[in-house]
Write a protein that holds these residues in place. Structure first.
Motif, PDB file in Angstrom:
ATOM      1  N   GLN A 224       0.914  -1.199  -0.048  1.00  0.00           N
ATOM      2  CA  GLN A 224       0.040  -0.017  -0.051  1.00  0.00           C
ATOM      3  C   GLN A 224       0.851   1.243   0.011  1.00  0.00           C
ATOM      4  O   GLN A 224       1.996   1.287   0.633  1.00  0.00           O
ATOM      5  CB  GLN A 224      -0.966  -0.088   1.419  1.00  0.00           C
TER       6      GLN A 224
ATOM      7  N   VAL B 122       2.404  -0.477  -6.067  1.00  0.00           N
ATOM      8  CA  VAL B 122       2.011   0.336  -4.960  1.00  0.00           C
ATOM      9  C   VAL B 122       0.649   0.500  -5.244  1.00  0.00           C
ATOM     10  O   VAL B 122       0.383   1.457  -6.209  1.00  0.00           O
ATOM     11  CB  VAL B 122       2.766   1.372  -4.897  1.00  0.00           C
ATOM     12  N   SER B 123      -0.334   0.174  -4.434  1.00  0.00           N
ATOM     13  CA  SER B 123      -1.836   0.598  -4.477  1.00  0.00           C
ATOM     14  C   SER B 123      -2.206   1.762  -3.842  1.00  0.00           C
ATOM     15  O   SER B 123      -1.580   2.187  -2.637  1.00  0.00           O
ATOM     16  CB  SER B 123      -2.570  -0.867  -3.921  1.00  0.00           C
ATOM     17  N   SER B 124      -2.861   2.326  -4.309  1.00  0.00           N
ATOM     18  CA  SER B 124      -3.397   3.766  -3.625  1.00  0.00           C
ATOM     19  C   SER B 124      -4.355   3.728  -2.320  1.00  0.00           C
ATOM     20  O   SER B 124      -5.027   2.511  -2.261  1.00  0.00           O
ATOM     21  CB  SER B 124      -3.805   4.858  -4.507  1.00  0.00           C
TER      22      SER B 124
ATOM     23  N   PRO C 205       2.216   5.295  -5.453  1.00  0.00           N
ATOM     24  CA  PRO C 205       1.459   4.676  -6.745  1.00  0.00           C
ATOM     25  C   PRO C 205       2.371   4.641  -7.811  1.00  0.00           C
ATOM     26  O   PRO C 205       2.878   3.893  -8.715  1.00  0.00           O
ATOM     27  CB  PRO C 205       0.526   4.895  -6.708  1.00  0.00           C
TER      28      PRO C 205
END
Length: 115
Positions: A13, A113-115, A87
Protein backbone atom coordinates in the motif's frame (compact mmCIF):
# COMPACT_ATOMS: atom_id res chain seq x y z
CA UNK A 1 30.27 -12.92 -16.97
CA UNK A 2 27.97 -11.60 -14.26
CA UNK A 3 24.55 -12.99 -13.45
CA UNK A 4 22.11 -10.84 -11.50
CA UNK A 5 18.95 -11.95 -9.76
CA UNK A 6 16.56 -9.49 -8.15
CA UNK A 7 14.11 -10.32 -5.39
CA UNK A 8 11.93 -8.60 -2.83
CA UNK A 9 9.27 -7.07 -5.02
CA UNK A 10 5.58 -7.34 -4.28
CA UNK A 11 2.34 -5.53 -3.65
CA UNK A 12 2.30 -2.84 -0.99
CA UNK A 13 0.00 0.00 0.00
CA UNK A 14 1.01 3.59 -0.49
CA UNK A 15 3.24 4.69 2.36
CA UNK A 16 4.63 1.22 2.84
CA UNK A 17 8.13 -0.15 2.40
CA UNK A 18 9.93 -2.83 0.45
CA UNK A 19 13.53 -3.93 0.31
CA UNK A 20 14.83 -5.18 -3.00
CA UNK A 21 17.88 -7.40 -3.22
CA UNK A 22 20.23 -8.07 -6.09
CA UNK A 23 22.38 -11.19 -5.94
CA UNK A 24 25.42 -11.16 -8.21
CA UNK A 25 27.22 -14.32 -9.24
CA UNK A 26 29.73 -15.47 -11.80
CA UNK A 27 32.20 -12.72 -11.07
CA UNK A 28 33.17 -10.49 -8.20
CA UNK A 29 31.46 -7.12 -8.54
CA UNK A 30 33.14 -5.42 -5.59
CA UNK A 31 34.51 -2.50 -7.56
CA UNK A 32 31.87 -2.40 -10.21
CA UNK A 33 29.17 0.22 -10.56
CA UNK A 34 25.89 -1.21 -9.33
CA UNK A 35 22.60 0.53 -9.81
CA UNK A 36 18.85 0.16 -10.01
CA UNK A 37 16.56 1.12 -12.84
CA UNK A 38 12.81 0.79 -13.17
CA UNK A 39 10.35 0.57 -16.00
CA UNK A 40 6.63 1.22 -15.75
CA UNK A 41 4.21 -0.06 -18.39
CA UNK A 42 4.35 2.10 -21.50
CA UNK A 43 7.32 4.09 -20.24
CA UNK A 44 11.05 4.04 -20.82
CA UNK A 45 13.39 2.47 -18.35
CA UNK A 46 14.61 5.12 -15.91
CA UNK A 47 17.48 5.47 -13.49
CA UNK A 48 16.67 5.09 -9.79
CA UNK A 49 19.94 4.94 -7.83
CA UNK A 50 23.59 4.00 -8.20
CA UNK A 51 26.46 3.07 -5.91
CA UNK A 52 30.13 2.46 -6.42
CA UNK A 53 31.05 2.73 -2.77
CA UNK A 54 29.97 4.76 0.24
CA UNK A 55 30.40 8.36 -0.77
CA UNK A 56 29.73 7.66 -4.41
CA UNK A 57 25.97 7.30 -4.40
CA UNK A 58 23.40 8.98 -6.61
CA UNK A 59 19.62 9.05 -6.65
CA UNK A 60 16.98 10.16 -9.05
CA UNK A 61 15.23 13.26 -7.78
CA UNK A 62 11.94 11.39 -7.59
CA UNK A 63 13.25 8.96 -4.96
CA UNK A 64 15.64 11.12 -2.93
CA UNK A 65 14.86 10.95 0.77
CA UNK A 66 12.71 7.84 0.33
CA UNK A 67 15.01 5.20 -1.19
CA UNK A 68 18.39 4.03 0.06
CA UNK A 69 20.85 2.05 -2.03
CA UNK A 70 23.50 -0.10 -0.40
CA UNK A 71 25.74 -3.05 -1.11
CA UNK A 72 27.45 -5.84 0.76
CA UNK A 73 30.64 -6.60 -1.11
CA UNK A 74 31.43 -9.61 1.05
CA UNK A 75 28.18 -11.21 -0.10
CA UNK A 76 28.22 -9.81 -3.64
CA UNK A 77 24.81 -8.31 -2.94
CA UNK A 78 23.08 -5.03 -3.63
CA UNK A 79 20.00 -3.61 -1.95
CA UNK A 80 17.39 -0.94 -2.48
CA UNK A 81 15.41 0.04 0.59
CA UNK A 82 12.23 1.79 -0.51
CA UNK A 83 10.18 3.73 2.03
CA UNK A 84 7.14 5.97 1.73
CA UNK A 85 6.20 4.25 -1.49
CA UNK A 86 3.85 5.98 -3.88
CA UNK A 87 1.62 4.57 -6.63
CA UNK A 88 3.93 6.21 -9.18
CA UNK A 89 6.74 3.95 -7.92
CA UNK A 90 4.91 1.00 -9.48
CA UNK A 91 7.27 -0.59 -12.00
CA UNK A 92 9.54 -3.50 -12.70
CA UNK A 93 12.85 -2.84 -10.94
CA UNK A 94 16.08 -3.99 -12.51
CA UNK A 95 19.53 -4.40 -11.05
CA UNK A 96 22.39 -3.36 -13.33
CA UNK A 97 26.14 -3.78 -13.04
CA UNK A 98 28.81 -2.31 -15.25
CA UNK A 99 32.13 -4.10 -15.08
CA UNK A 100 35.08 -3.86 -17.42
CA UNK A 101 33.01 -1.83 -19.83
CA UNK A 102 30.25 -4.41 -20.08
CA UNK A 103 26.65 -4.04 -18.90
CA UNK A 104 24.78 -6.78 -17.09
CA UNK A 105 21.07 -6.77 -16.21
CA UNK A 106 18.83 -8.90 -14.07
CA UNK A 107 15.37 -9.98 -15.17
CA UNK A 108 13.64 -7.61 -12.80
CA UNK A 109 11.26 -7.76 -9.87
CA UNK A 110 7.78 -6.27 -9.92
CA UNK A 111 6.80 -3.59 -7.42
CA UNK A 112 3.16 -2.57 -7.25
CA UNK A 113 2.01 0.22 -4.96
CA UNK A 114 -1.73 0.54 -4.41
CA UNK A 115 -3.38 3.83 -3.51
Amino acid sequence: QVQLVESGGGLVQAGGSLRLSCAASGSNVTVALMDWYRQAPGKQREFVASIIRIGLINYAESVKGRFTISRDNAKNMGYLQMNSLKPEDTATYYCHVRKAGLDYWGRGTQVTVSS
